[in-house]
Enzyme design. Structure first.
Site, short mmCIF file in Angstrom:
data_model
loop_
_atom_site.label_atom_id
_atom_site.label_comp_id
_atom_site.label_asym_id
_atom_site.label_seq_id
_atom_site.Cartn_x
_atom_site.Cartn_y
_atom_site.Cartn_z
N TYR B 342 0.80 -1.23 0.00
CA TYR B 342 0.00 0.00 0.00
C TYR B 342 0.83 1.27 0.00
O TYR B 342 1.90 1.33 0.60
CB TYR B 342 -0.92 0.00 1.24
CG TYR B 342 -1.81 -1.20 1.29
CD1 TYR B 342 -2.84 -1.36 0.37
CD2 TYR B 342 -1.60 -2.21 2.23
CE1 TYR B 342 -3.66 -2.49 0.39
CE2 TYR B 342 -2.40 -3.34 2.26
CZ TYR B 342 -3.43 -3.47 1.34
OH TYR B 342 -4.22 -4.59 1.35
N ASP B 344 -0.25 4.45 1.44
CA ASP B 344 -1.42 4.92 2.19
C ASP B 344 -1.72 6.40 1.99
O ASP B 344 -2.89 6.79 2.05
CB ASP B 344 -1.24 4.61 3.68
CG ASP B 344 -1.51 3.13 3.99
OD1 ASP B 344 -2.25 2.48 3.22
OD2 ASP B 344 -1.00 2.65 5.00
N GLY B 349 -5.05 8.53 1.46
CA GLY B 349 -5.06 9.89 2.02
C GLY B 349 -4.97 9.89 3.54
O GLY B 349 -5.86 9.40 4.22
N TYR B 432 -5.04 -0.14 10.29
CA TYR B 432 -3.90 0.42 11.01
C TYR B 432 -4.15 1.85 11.46
O TYR B 432 -4.76 2.63 10.74
CB TYR B 432 -2.66 0.42 10.10
CG TYR B 432 -1.59 -0.52 10.58
CD1 TYR B 432 -0.86 -0.23 11.72
CD2 TYR B 432 -1.32 -1.71 9.91
CE1 TYR B 432 0.12 -1.09 12.18
CE2 TYR B 432 -0.34 -2.58 10.36
CZ TYR B 432 0.38 -2.27 11.50
OH TYR B 432 1.35 -3.11 11.95
#
Lengths: 701, 701
Positions: B342, B344, B349, B432
């Site tokens: 990823y 992120d 955003g 996360y």
């Protein structure tokens, strides 16, 4: 280093002495030390016990004069301590003593306090001497003035002897230019030596910024002889004292120009959450441990255990944790500087040099304090009050959190504040201040943090501005003010960590994180990281050099205990910022400080392997270091093992370090890894507004 | 990753949408956003301005449908901002927009708000797509259910569709097995794709712990077509939900077994010492800076200046600092996992995914909050309240100290408490949680700290216990609970640091610390450390790989300004704990995340070089990364330069991470180095007891 001072031509006054006097007269003690009795096997010697030891030794010495370098508890065998339970009677209390009778050799004695017997008195076959004794400091202080050359050097500089203050410097390593390794030149063999360098106190309390550069006196501490006076600094001016005073009372308005910060305080109106039983036994959250000051190590944590929140079981984590040594090599090879390669724990003592902490500034308002009972060179107990503080810290940080917005329009937001328990000691070894924090977390982690402040030791120079300097590198440091160079140096703190993860028998596992290439057709990925567990069989398998490009995790596991899903229970050593020693392996300072050859070491538990640079660090020759022990390459798998972590700092000074240095910090963590079956603070309570205190401003702000 | 949810066979609800709805209905806003007006050149677009932009774009689009991926302030040229002074009129306000009209290409448009003109509308020649739009999320949510194969896979597992919740995963890198680098297989070329994987919510709110392992749906976001359904997990059980709920309300007594901590609070009865002017301009101690939320970067610090306590001069330190990208490659090469790499910031955003912070837990009681005004996909402004908090921290630490016992019986003990200012944002990218703190210190340092918490993403497995596992390494992670593997992964946070040390033109100096051998006869020392300054002439000189054994300091100096004693004024980048990417340089994820090839980079200031993995990170192919720019090897000496610091974490999971992960932190410092002529907090005030508040317990504790 310590500091000695000459006042009005009286014999030089010693900080060592002053500290003792100050301490004995203090009235801040938290405990009635006169009547205090040891109740835990790890409790330090009490005032009564020290008096008994002095009596026993005085008898033992017959009519010889007694000089005591160290009197501390000889801890009972680990197996005994492990089976001891609160309320059990104590094992026989014994003292471990380092002493010299008249002009004899250095002796290590074990004193059985109850029986009044000296069990054993041995000499050491190894190199080195213990800390300075008070007698030796007096010798070091008066001897230089017997030297015509020294007195002339001082007066030639136009310095008034009444302004003189001198530092008793450990002589470090060999001063011989011979090709063969002679640890000390012929003139230094078999003598306990000290080097004395001086500063002037005229117009500043921060005399460190006014060195009498290049003048060194070598004194034989046993004969009181001046061995050598060397002066390489006649042409170097003594720096002027402007802007050197760091006292608040001495600041002028321009220095106070910062916008003031409104009062801010950590408040616990219901009191702290920890308890201190019998002076040394701390319980907080799910932790319990024993905490005590030690003249050499600073503070010692022992018997650290965690109550498992799920099973309720009290689980062992660490039998003992402490600083073992603190090595500070300076990086200037010239005559007046090359030898400055201090072993601050072994040469000066991190506890002996520790300050009484200042409430509200060294430790926050909610701190509790602990005293030390140490021993003078003639065997008398004295109290250093408030030498350790313990406090709960809430820095606005988060212990864990998660926001979940996806569930049926309901936002879940769960956040837990992070509160930790800090045990702090501050050692001031002459110019430098070391703040050592042991920080216990509710999630089972122990963070160890070292912060450096105080006065960076400086070198006088003729240069006032960098534009005058032909070759910057030859400064061996940074021009931090007119005529003042902050000399570059390293700091290495060796931590002794006797981990007992769910019992004494543990293994050390390197979990190596390495790139694994995929096979053709296996995956669109060409590579990924793979973690492979490698158990260290012997000590050399566990001589670890940290690497960013070949990283590993470092687990101490109990190979005899599985977690719920079959992982070995463990703790890992998690490095933070670090610095390695880059000196030649065969350079004498590096041989003496060979524990810095690696950042992590693992040794089998051995009660005689405690001090990483050797039992006798003063003039040591590196024959009794962690490296020596580890190179025996003993078996360490499924054994009682000790982990050593070496925390380093490179210090390239800058002007901001003048005249007192803003704190820099680094540390590492001991972190549970599959020790708990799941997050041990899953059940932690969030903060609720209603629980927090109501406060009012107090007085003038 | 975001999360999408299917409820009672209604179209899947999207967290993206939910967050918007929640935000629009919030009433906690600190500011009247309806009437708020920009007053500083860096102020974000206001509600009024966003409405104007929407109007302008609606006209511009004629009758085409408008899909907006991003609407943010187009910052004025740096030279303009640098000469702007408080009270000056604003430069013309412009918006930078990423949009798509009907089924056309992605456009970058610049809108002049006052004139109502679209200045420029360009397409990008480079690879990649912007964040998801709301329309695209709706597509991703409904498309899988048009697939018979998908529905059958779900029902074959006995899962009720009402319990289904799915995550919209960026497709990462190529999924082609071809030997030639085809970034996407033929089936994926020129299509904006998403991968969808699902979880079940039955009996837990922590659905992440209940993955439907191995089932992946690829959806074409432009055509709404299901491109592929793959199911490799039919044999893998869905883990049971026990112990997965992390809510306080759901804990049973055994989880609450920890000894409670008494209330503890940071109190400032006279209020905070900082001020917030015009919503975004912060002044505290000697600092001033502009702080704002950004949908992509999270929070942006700009115009950070320090008032020199000695000269009184306001001195520039940093023009702009922010997170540029956050790269999270997972380390499992198998079909359902290999693509999880990823970006992120660029794909989701960090501002768009940021939570409203929870008072007393995300931030302490003494915090102040700031709102964000962001833009929906149809161009409407919405308010995310309390997205940033600012607070003063006093953690009981010491700013500097020294004890001096040697002076004439008088003990000098001077200690200054350390108070810092923290600006915090928390982004929750699906599972996360990232806590990003910018910490300003009175001594001129800026510490940047990233803390990770939230839910570690897991993989279903047939194994319940490690004893069943034939080869541990093939788990690609740790068995953290029955049937659950925590997959190992890295996190890399790229920081953009446009340093302007006393002005825009700066140089980057590597101060190399290396062993220097002495010449024979030069010194009893065989070696010492020497610091050599090497100025980076071009970008490649400043592609830095950190090394413990070849260490350097990294100074950003102003070559046109000397300190009092002739050192160049500067700031240094001081790394803390870090981790490097170890993937193959030609592995597609590493090519996309090539900014992790080094830990420090320096580029000449270029207003188009902002996002380290490229302007369009979704399906990017690495043709627009920091590495691409830096390899042009432009001149950087005495230029306006930008420093990039890459902060990495290796995450080998452990059982303690289940079901929610205790925070781990790492960071780095920007530290003045010969910037001040001496210690800038020499004049700081100590704490006095009389200044501290009086507090009482509040309510039930």
């Amino acid at each position: 280093m310590y500091i000695m001072e000459r006042q009005n031509c009286l014999p030089i006054l010693l900080s060592f002495l002053l500290v003792f006097l100050l301490s004995v007269t203090t009235s801040k003690a938290q405990t009635n030390h006169t009547t205090n009795v040891a109740v835990h096997p790890m409790d330090p010697l009490t005032v009564q016990e020290i008096n008994q030891v002095r009596g026993i030794l005085t008898l033992y010495a017959a009519n010889k004069s007694l000089s005591l370098y160290s009197v501390v508890l000889e801890e009972p065998p680990k197996s005994d301590v492990l089976r001891w339970r609160q309320g059990d009677p104590l094992f026989p209390r014994r003292a471990s003593v380092i002493a010299r009778f008249d002009e004899g050799p250095i002796l290590i004695l074990y004193v059985d306090i109850k029986s009044g017997q000296v069990d054993r008195a041995t000499t050491s076959p190894l190199s080195g001497y213990p800390f300075l004794s008070l007698d030796e400091l007096v010798t070091a202080s008066s001897a230089p003035f017997t030297s015509v050359a020294f007195n002339k050097s001082i007066t030639d500089r136009g310095v008034d002897l009444a302004d003189l203050i001198c530092a008793p410097l450990s002589p470090g390593m060999n001063s011989s230019y011979n090709l063969f390794v002679w640890w000390f030149g012929k003139k230094e063999e078999n003598r306990k030596l000290i080097k004395v360098q001086c500063f002037i106190t005229e117009n500043t309390i921060n005399f460190y910024m006014r060195p009498i550069e290049g003048l060194t006196v070598i004194v034989d501490l046993y004969t009181s002889q001046v061995v050598e006076v060397s002066d390489h600094g006649k042409h170097i001016p003594i720096p002027n004292p402007s802007n050197t005073d760091y006292r608040y009372s001495a600041q002028n308005n321009s220095n106070k120009n910062a916008k003031p910060i409104n009062p801010i305080s950590v408040e616990q109106p219901n009191g702290p959450s920890f308890t201190v039983k019998n002076n040394h036994q701390i319980t907080w959250a799910n932790w319990e441990f024993h905490l005590k000051p030690d003249p050499r190590a600073g503070s010692i944590i022992s018997g650290a255990k965690f109550r498992d929140p799920y099973s309720g079981e009290i689980r062992n984590v660490m039998y003992k944790g402490m600083v073992s040594e603190l090595f500070v090599p300076y990086m200037d090879p010239t005559e007046s500087w090359y030898f400055k390669t201090y072993m601050d724990a072994g040469e000066y003592g991190l506890g002996l040099t520790a300050s009484s902490l200042e409430p509200y500034n060294d430790c926050p308002k909610n701190a509790r304090y602990m005293d030390a009972v140490f021993v003078t060179n003639d065997g008398k107990p004295f109290v250093r009050s408030n030498i350790i503080c313990v406090f709960e810290r809430y820095a606005g940080d988060i212990a864990w959190r998660h926001t979940q917005t996806a569930i049926a329009g309901e936002e879940i937001r769960e956040v837990r504040p992070k509160v930790t328990l800090v045990a702090r000691m501050v050692s001031t070894i002459g110019n430098y201040d070391y703040i050592v924090d042991w920080i216990f977390q509710t999630d089972g982690r122990i963070r160890i943090e070292v912060s450096l402040s105080g006065i960076t030791i400086v070198k006088g120079t003729k240069y006032k501005n960098m534009e005058e300097v032909p070759k910057e590198e030859d400064l061996y440091g940074t021009l931090v003010s007119e005529n003042i160079i902050g000399v570059q140096h390293d700091h290495f703190v060796a931590f002794y960590l006797d981990m007992d993860v769910d019992g004494p028998n543990n293994s050390f596992v390197k979990v190596d994180i390495r790139k694994q290439k995929t096979s053709p057709g296996e995956s669109p990925r060409k590579s990924y990281l793979k973690a492979t567990r490698n158990v260290a069989k012997t000590e050399k398998d566990a001589q670890i050099k940290l690497s960013l490009y070949e990283p590993s995790e470092f687990h101490v596991v109990n190979p005899n205990k599985n977690s719920k899903v079959g992982n070995l229970v463990g703790y890992k050593v998690e490095p933070g910022a670090n610095a390695a020693s880059l000196l030649d392996l065969d350079d004498p300072p590096q041989i003496r400080g060979a524990f810095t050859n690696n950042q992590i070491w693992v040794t089998p538990y051995n009660e005689s392997e405690i001090w990483a640079a050797g039992t006798f660090a003063w003039q040591s020759q590196g024959d009794d270091t962690l490296a020596t022990w580890s190179n025996r390459n003993r078996a360490i798998e499924n054994k009682d093992i000790v982990v050593w972590y070496i925390l380093g700092f490179h210090h390239i000074t800058c002007q901001e370090d003048f005249p007192v240095m803003p704190t820099v910090s680094a540390g590492f963590d001991l972190k549970p890894v599959n020790f708990f079956d799941w997050n041990p603070i899953l059940g932690a309570r969030p903060n609720f507004e209603k629980d927090l205190p109501s406060c009012q401003a107090n007085g003038h702000t």
